[in-house]
Write a protein that holds these residues in place. Structure first.
Motif, PDB file in Angstrom:
ATOM      1  N   ILE A   1      -7.180  -8.969 -25.002  1.00 51.97           N
ATOM      2  CA  ILE A   1      -6.835  -7.526 -25.425  1.00 51.97           C
ATOM      3  C   ILE A   1      -6.410  -6.905 -24.120  1.00 51.97           C
ATOM      4  CG2 ILE A   1      -7.997  -5.279 -25.925  1.00 51.97           C
ATOM      5  CD1 ILE A   1     -10.038  -6.995 -27.721  1.00 51.97           C
ATOM      6  N   ILE A   2      -6.934  -7.188 -22.988  1.00 49.46           N
ATOM      7  CA  ILE A   2      -6.718  -6.365 -21.879  1.00 49.46           C
ATOM      8  C   ILE A   2      -5.085  -6.952 -21.461  1.00 49.46           C
ATOM      9  CG2 ILE A   2      -6.871  -6.395 -19.300  1.00 49.46           C
ATOM     10  CD1 ILE A   2      -9.775  -6.308 -19.741  1.00 49.46           C
ATOM     11  N   ALA A   3      -5.191  -8.174 -21.460  1.00 54.79           N
ATOM     12  CA  ALA A   3      -3.731  -9.073 -21.147  1.00 54.79           C
ATOM     13  C   ALA A   3      -2.547  -8.288 -22.037  1.00 54.79           C
ATOM     14  CB  ALA A   3      -3.754 -10.365 -21.204  1.00 54.79           C
ATOM     15  N   LYS A   4      -2.709  -8.082 -23.408  1.00 56.52           N
ATOM     16  CA  LYS A   4      -1.790  -7.505 -24.199  1.00 56.52           C
ATOM     17  C   LYS A   4      -1.277  -6.235 -23.987  1.00 56.52           C
ATOM     18  CE  LYS A   4      -1.304  -6.911 -29.289  1.00 56.52           C
ATOM     19  NZ  LYS A   4      -1.803  -7.160 -30.965  1.00 56.52           N
ATOM     20  N   LYS A   5      -2.320  -5.268 -23.634  1.00 59.06           N
ATOM     21  CA  LYS A   5      -2.058  -4.105 -23.262  1.00 59.06           C
ATOM     22  C   LYS A   5      -1.156  -4.107 -21.939  1.00 59.06           C
ATOM     23  CE  LYS A   5      -3.966   0.326 -22.108  1.00 59.06           C
ATOM     24  NZ  LYS A   5      -5.129   1.079 -21.669  1.00 59.06           N
ATOM     25  N   PHE A   6      -1.502  -4.966 -20.785  1.00 61.53           N
ATOM     26  CA  PHE A   6      -0.818  -5.153 -19.728  1.00 61.53           C
ATOM     27  C   PHE A   6       0.553  -5.573 -20.209  1.00 61.53           C
ATOM     28  CE2 PHE A   6       0.765  -7.700 -16.347  1.00 61.53           C
ATOM     29  CZ  PHE A   6       0.498  -6.976 -15.077  1.00 61.53           C
TER      30      PHE A   6
END
Length: 98
Positions: free
Chosen positions: A70-75
């Protein structure tokens, strides 16, 4: 027994370079999916013979990896909006231990 000539450490240069956001996203999601599936299989293997095993480590690790996705997707979404390229480097270090 390990002889004096046996290597005790191995490094694998897994990722090294510049990528488009889509390429970087694909690479990271693929790596995370492989790790998530690994822990799901480990959990299944453990519970197959012992339904009372709570698989705390595997469940916790799966949750951590899903959160990282989820964090990577936002990044990557933010990088895409800013028109950025992505530089990534990943080295896997393997060490023999007793």
């Amino acid at each position: 027994m390990i002889s004096n000539n046996t290597r005790t450490e191995q490094k694998i240069n897994l990722i090294d370079g510049s990528f488009t956001v889509n390429q970087a996203s694909d690479i990271i999601n693929s790596v995370l999916n492989v790790k998530i599936n690994f822990h799901k299989l480990q959990r299944l293997s453990r519970t197959e013979g012992n339904t009372e095993d709570t698989c705390d480590f595997d469940n916790g690790r799966i949750d951590e990896l899903l959160a990282q996705q989820i964090i990577a997707k936002k990044f990557f979404s933010e990088a895409r909006l800013e028109g950025k390229k992505i530089k990534m480097k990943s080295v896997i270090q393997i060490t023999l231990e007793d």
